[in-house]
Structures are given as C-alpha cells and as structure tokens.
Design a protein around this motif. Structure first.
Motif, PDB file in Angstrom:
ATOM      1  N   CYS A   1       0.834  -1.202   0.000  1.00  0.00           N
ATOM      2  CA  CYS A   1       0.000   0.000   0.000  1.00  0.00           C
ATOM      3  C   CYS A   1       0.876   1.264   0.000  1.00  0.00           C
ATOM      4  O   CYS A   1       0.582   2.233  -0.702  1.00  0.00           O
ATOM      5  CB  CYS A   1      -0.885  -0.060   1.249  1.00  0.00           C
ATOM      6  SG  CYS A   1      -2.143   1.169   1.324  1.00  0.00           S
TER       7      CYS A   1
ATOM      8  N   LYS B   1       2.599   1.690  -3.348  1.00  0.00           N
ATOM      9  CA  LYS B   1       1.606   2.216  -4.298  1.00  0.00           C
ATOM     10  C   LYS B   1       1.481   3.745  -4.167  1.00  0.00           C
ATOM     11  O   LYS B   1       1.168   4.430  -5.134  1.00  0.00           O
ATOM     12  CB  LYS B   1       0.270   1.527  -3.996  1.00  0.00           C
ATOM     13  CG  LYS B   1      -0.881   1.918  -4.867  1.00  0.00           C
ATOM     14  CD  LYS B   1      -0.951   1.078  -6.110  1.00  0.00           C
ATOM     15  CE  LYS B   1      -2.149   1.483  -6.961  1.00  0.00           C
ATOM     16  NZ  LYS B   1      -2.060   0.972  -8.314  1.00  0.00           N
TER      17      LYS B   1
ATOM     18  N   LEU C   1      -5.093   5.887   4.808  1.00  0.00           N
ATOM     19  CA  LEU C   1      -4.956   4.781   3.834  1.00  0.00           C
ATOM     20  C   LEU C   1      -5.731   3.521   4.241  1.00  0.00           C
ATOM     21  O   LEU C   1      -5.525   2.462   3.649  1.00  0.00           O
ATOM     22  CB  LEU C   1      -3.473   4.399   3.696  1.00  0.00           C
ATOM     23  CG  LEU C   1      -2.528   5.407   3.063  1.00  0.00           C
ATOM     24  CD1 LEU C   1      -1.118   4.811   2.985  1.00  0.00           C
ATOM     25  CD2 LEU C   1      -3.009   5.802   1.672  1.00  0.00           C
TER      26      LEU C   1
ATOM     27  N   SER D   1      -7.495   1.728   1.587  1.00  0.00           N
ATOM     28  CA  SER D   1      -6.507   1.313   0.564  1.00  0.00           C
ATOM     29  C   SER D   1      -5.758   0.074   1.025  1.00  0.00           C
ATOM     30  O   SER D   1      -5.355  -0.769   0.206  1.00  0.00           O
ATOM     31  CB  SER D   1      -5.498   2.426   0.301  1.00  0.00           C
ATOM     32  OG  SER D   1      -6.158   3.585  -0.117  1.00  0.00           O
ATOM     33  N   GLN D   2      -5.550  -0.047   2.339  1.00  0.00           N
ATOM     34  CA  GLN D   2      -4.915  -1.265   2.860  1.00  0.00           C
ATOM     35  C   GLN D   2      -5.779  -2.485   2.521  1.00  0.00           C
ATOM     36  O   GLN D   2      -5.262  -3.534   2.143  1.00  0.00           O
ATOM     37  CB  GLN D   2      -4.747  -1.181   4.383  1.00  0.00           C
ATOM     38  CG  GLN D   2      -3.675  -0.210   4.846  1.00  0.00           C
ATOM     39  CD  GLN D   2      -3.701  -0.028   6.357  1.00  0.00           C
ATOM     40  OE1 GLN D   2      -4.285   0.925   6.853  1.00  0.00           O
ATOM     41  NE2 GLN D   2      -3.085  -0.932   7.089  1.00  0.00           N
TER      42      GLN D   2
ATOM     43  N   SER E   1      -5.339  -3.287  -1.069  1.00  0.00           N
ATOM     44  CA  SER E   1      -3.996  -3.835  -1.273  1.00  0.00           C
ATOM     45  C   SER E   1      -3.946  -5.323  -0.917  1.00  0.00           C
ATOM     46  O   SER E   1      -3.225  -6.109  -1.532  1.00  0.00           O
ATOM     47  CB  SER E   1      -3.022  -3.028  -0.405  1.00  0.00           C
ATOM     48  OG  SER E   1      -1.734  -3.513  -0.510  1.00  0.00           O
TER      49      SER E   1
END
Ligand code: CP
Length: 293
Positions: free
Chosen positions: A139, A142, A269, A272-273, A276
């Motif tokens: 993550c 990215k 995040l 997003s984790q 991921s």
C-alpha cells in the motif's frame, strides 16, 4: 520459494520482493487469470472480516473455488475435536491450498511444516500475520514511497499485535524502518526503537500505524491511562508537520486508539490497505500454487 507462508523469516528478501512485484503485475492484468481452477480451503477459527473476505475475493479473482469455515462454531471442535484433527480431516479431502487463522494454542508453524500442499497463515494469535504486513507495505509502495523511505511508527497495543510482530520481521527483510510508541502495558519483548511520546515519534516517522487494543489477548485489565496519551486524534493529525500517511490494519475501536475525526484525514490509507490485501493475497496464492504444481 518456501512451500508455505507462515513466517516471513523463512522467505528471502528477493523472494518477498518477487511476490510484491507479482502483486503489482496482477493489478495490471485483465480481471480474471486463465489458470486452471484449484480448490482452496479457508479455515478461520478466529473472527475476521478483512482477511477472510480478502482471501475469498482473491480466490475468486484468481479463478479458483473455495470452501469456508468461518468459525469453530458448527464444526466438531464444538464436540471436543482439536484444530489439528480438524485440519487433518480437511486435508484428507485433498484441497490444493489451505489458509488458516487460529489462536496461538495451535502451532501453525509445526503443523504447516509437515504438509505437502501449500499453507498460508491468515493470522496466528499474537505471533504473526504475514499477509497483513505485506499488504501494508504494498500500500505504501503504491503511494510512491520506496522501501528505504518508509518509516512507520506503530502506535498502541504492540505487545499483543500479530501485525506489529510481522512488521518487525518484514522490515529487516525489505529495509524499511519501524519504531513504536506505547505504554509499558503494551510494550513487546522484541527489541525495537521506542519513542517516549507521540510527538517525538511523529517527528521521526512518515507513517503512523495505529493498532487496536486487543483485549481478548490481555493478561490483565487495561486502564484509560494505558491508551489515552497514544490516541490518534484529528488535532494531532492537523498539527503533524510531516502530514504523513495514517494506517490501521482494522478492526478499529473509534474512541479508543483513534477518534472519529481521523476518518477524514486526507492521507488516511485504511481502506486502501484493504484493497492492497486482495493483490497481495492473489500474488501469494498464485506463487505458492505455481511452485507446487
Ligand atoms: N486486519 C485484519 O486481520 O482484520 P480482520 O481481523 O478483520 O481479518
């Protein structure tokens, strides 16, 4: 590559980086790969939302089929059967790969070492959670950070966290830095750089990773003073000079380790984790099946 993913110590830095690269190349593929469908057992003897569903999604996206045990309830563990005997029976039905989450009373490492098919840990007590540590780092890659640029401050209940313990291992493999800030109550035995307070830690780190206080693993009662000065608040994030990334593996107890205002922090995040995780778990599944085909 090793036959299983339980302990990141068993994987070399180049094997882990190859896995990381694979997860990025999978993201650039069309939705479903064309590999021959396999049967994957997802055996979660402890509660889970993110990891379990991530593995279900990863399995489906890879074009495989899965069967799920989402709790000990409803299995013969309720009648006194052990996890080991349960797994022996599941493996007798010849799945191609198995994912296991359990508490630390079941020795995943010993059990996995004696199996012919690939096994992946989906979390093991407070000992390790290898795919979570991998997905966290993916993550951050990215977001454009390099391994060398990553400086994570892990905040909160380090001692009882399998995620923190896996980061201590993975950071040595990949060359990123980890420090902690926590009360004595939550201090791990493992040697790691420790800051006195959140302010000092945030001047050093460019990532804050908050952790849940894992009451189910506490040996004694936690008091408010054990967590209050380590709580991540909106005010703390607003005044954080580095304006770095905010992470949390989940689940989050808002009002304890973090306040509700942290949801709107621009470099949060947390979801997003979760995304991921699908790429990392697809990469681990694909790599282990390929190596064992
Ligand atoms: N991060 C994590 O392991 O979450 P779950 O317990 O919901 O799987």
């Amino acid at each position: 590559m090793p036959n299983s993913l339980i302990d990141l110590r068993d994987w070399t830095s180049s094997e882990i980086k190859k896995l990381m690269d694979l997860s990025f190349s999978i993201e650039n593929e069309s939705l479903q790969s064309s590999v021959k469908s396999k049967l994957i057992g997802l055996l979660f003897f402890e509660a889970s939302t993110r990891t379990r569903i991530n593995f279900e999604v990863a399995t489906a996206r890879e074009g495989h089929q899965s069967f799920l045990v989402s709790s000990s309830l409803g299995t013969s563990i309720e009648k006194g059967e052990t996890i080991e005997d349960t797994l022996d029976n599941v493996l007798a039905m010849k799945p191609d790969l198995v994912v296991v989450r359990s508490d630390e009373n079941f020795n995943q490492k010993d059990y996995f070492a004696h199996q012919k098919i690939p096994m992946i840990s989906g979390g093991w007590g407070k000992i390790s959670h290898p795919t979570q540590a991998l997905l966290d780092i993916r993550c951050l890659l990215k977001q454009g950070l390099t391994y060398e640029q990553i400086k994570i401050v892990i905040v909160g209940d380090i001692k009882h966290s399998r995620v923190a313990h896996s980061h201590l291992t993975l950071s040595e493999k990949l060359g990123y830095q980890v420090a902690i800030v926590c009360s004595d109550f939550a201090l791990p035995q493992a040697p790691v750089k420790r800051f006195e307070n959140l302010q000092q830690a945030s001047e050093w780190g460019n990532v804050i990773m908050s952790l849940r206080y894992q009451k189910e693993r506490h040996e004694k009662m936690m008091t408010n003073s054990d967590y209050e000065s380590f709580q991540i608040t909106g005010k703390f994030l607003d005044t954080w000079k580095k304006q770095g990334f905010l992470m949390h593996p989940g689940p989050i107890n808002y009002g304890v380790e973090m306040t509700e205002e942290t949801r709107s922090y621009t470099k949060n995040l947390i979801l997003s984790q979760v995304e991921s995780g699908v790429w990392i778990r697809r990469a681990v599944i694909r790599q282990l099946l390929k190596d064992n085909s």
